[in-house]
Design a protein around this motif. Structure first.
Motif, PDB file in Angstrom:
ATOM      1  N   GLU A  90       1.652  -5.270  10.628  1.00  8.97           N
ATOM      2  CA  GLU A  90       2.206  -4.229   9.836  1.00  8.97           C
ATOM      3  C   GLU A  90       2.355  -2.927  10.726  1.00  8.97           C
ATOM      4  O   GLU A  90       3.571  -2.356  10.753  1.00  8.97           O
ATOM      5  CB  GLU A  90       1.279  -3.681   8.643  1.00  8.97           C
ATOM      6  CG  GLU A  90       1.245  -4.650   7.293  1.00  8.97           C
ATOM      7  CD  GLU A  90       0.428  -4.316   6.679  1.00  8.97           C
ATOM      8  OE1 GLU A  90      -0.095  -3.013   6.498  1.00  8.97           O
ATOM      9  OE2 GLU A  90       0.026  -5.052   5.442  1.00  8.97           O
TER      10      GLU A  90
ATOM     11  N   ASP B   8       5.244  -3.750  12.855  1.00 11.74           N
ATOM     12  CA  ASP B   8       6.563  -3.959  12.306  1.00 11.74           C
ATOM     13  C   ASP B   8       7.035  -2.376  11.952  1.00 11.74           C
ATOM     14  O   ASP B   8       8.262  -2.042  12.268  1.00 11.74           O
ATOM     15  CB  ASP B   8       6.450  -4.464  10.865  1.00 11.74           C
ATOM     16  CG  ASP B   8       6.292  -6.012  11.086  1.00 11.74           C
ATOM     17  OD1 ASP B   8       6.723  -6.589  12.169  1.00 11.74           O
ATOM     18  OD2 ASP B   8       5.915  -6.927  10.161  1.00 11.74           O
ATOM     19  N   SER B   9       6.126  -1.504  11.620  1.00 13.14           N
ATOM     20  CA  SER B   9       6.303  -0.294  11.445  1.00 13.14           C
ATOM     21  C   SER B   9       7.056   0.668  12.524  1.00 13.14           C
ATOM     22  O   SER B   9       7.751   1.546  12.595  1.00 13.14           O
ATOM     23  CB  SER B   9       5.337   0.590  10.488  1.00 13.14           C
ATOM     24  OG  SER B   9       4.405   0.866  11.613  1.00 13.14           O
ATOM     25  N   GLN B  10       6.286   0.057  13.777  1.00 17.28           N
ATOM     26  CA  GLN B  10       6.876   1.038  14.980  1.00 17.28           C
ATOM     27  C   GLN B  10       8.118   0.401  15.617  1.00 17.28           C
ATOM     28  O   GLN B  10       8.945   1.129  15.968  1.00 17.28           O
ATOM     29  CB  GLN B  10       5.784   0.576  16.111  1.00 17.28           C
ATOM     30  CG  GLN B  10       4.404   1.049  16.077  1.00 17.28           C
ATOM     31  CD  GLN B  10       3.692   0.747  16.976  1.00 17.28           C
ATOM     32  OE1 GLN B  10       3.725  -0.225  17.860  1.00 17.28           O
ATOM     33  NE2 GLN B  10       2.337   1.540  17.180  1.00 17.28           N
TER      34      GLN B  10
ATOM     35  N   ALA C  92       9.531   3.296  11.121  1.00 19.28           N
ATOM     36  CA  ALA C  92       9.316   3.903   9.867  1.00 19.28           C
ATOM     37  C   ALA C  92       8.302   5.168   9.914  1.00 19.28           C
ATOM     38  O   ALA C  92       8.301   6.140   9.070  1.00 19.28           O
ATOM     39  CB  ALA C  92       8.480   2.899   8.933  1.00 19.28           C
ATOM     40  N   ASP C  93       7.525   5.154  10.918  1.00 17.18           N
ATOM     41  CA  ASP C  93       6.778   6.417  11.060  1.00 17.18           C
ATOM     42  C   ASP C  93       7.384   7.440  12.137  1.00 17.18           C
ATOM     43  O   ASP C  93       6.571   8.496  12.146  1.00 17.18           O
ATOM     44  CB  ASP C  93       5.487   5.800  12.098  1.00 17.18           C
ATOM     45  CG  ASP C  93       4.559   4.889  11.163  1.00 17.18           C
ATOM     46  OD1 ASP C  93       4.670   5.047  10.059  1.00 17.18           O
ATOM     47  OD2 ASP C  93       3.627   4.206  11.720  1.00 17.18           O
TER      48      ASP C  93
END
Length: 181
Positions: A149, A152-154, A158-159
């Motif tokens: 997760e 994936d967010s990196q 998304a962050d």
């Protein structure tokens, strides 16, 4: 039955044996000095009778020689007893050293037991509560999911903070308006 089997004598400890041997040495020393005084007296007697009474002088010299032989025997006995005293003292020192080492070993064993007990207590305190079975495979799978997760967010960003784009103007710029006038 005691006619055939003698009772064993209680063993003397090293300290009392050393004391007795030293007393014997003192007694032999006194005997030796007494004999030396007799030798001196016989020699004096032999010198005084050498010229006048040869037979009395010879008898005095014989007694002197016997006293000298006794002194030699006493000296030999003293040397033997002194050697025994040293041997007993050395054996006693060795025995005390061994006893001290045994006490050290016992103390070290006790310390090791206490350390083992402390480790057992520490392990018991830090162990998970009864009834909660933790499966390492499940925890590893959950960790892998969390890592995925985060990855994936990196990758999706998304962050990352949202990118703001300036608005497109809906009116014409003021500079162009003047030129038309």
């Amino acid at each position: 039955m005691q006619l055939f089997f003698s009772r064993q004598k209680p063993k003397a400890d090293a300290k009392s044996a050393i004391v007795r041997l030293r007393e014997t040495l003192d007694m032999l020393g006194k005997r030796e000095s007494h004999l030396q005084s007799k030798i001196d007296a016989e020699l004096k007697n032999a010198k005084s009778n050498a010229a006048t009474n040869k037979r009395a002088a010879l008898m005095a010299l014989k007694r002197k020689k016997q006293y000298e032989n006794q002194i030699e025997k006493i000296s030999g006995a003293r040397i033997t007893i002194e050697a025994q005293v040293m041997a007993i003292e050395n054996a006693n020192v060795n025995l005390e050293t061994i006893k001290a080492m045994e006490k050290v070993d016992d103390t070290m064993d006790s310390i090791r037991e206490q350390i083992d007990l402390a480790d057992e207590i520490s392990n018991a305190i830090s162990a998970p509560m009864i009834g909660i079975d933790l499966d390492d495979d499940e925890l590893t799978a959950e960790l892998e999911e969390l890592e995925q997760e985060v990855l994936d967010s990196q990758l999706l960003g998304a962050d990352a903070p949202p990118v703001t784009v300036p608005n497109v103007p809906t009116t014409e710029p003021a500079i162009k308006r003047r030129s038309k006038l």
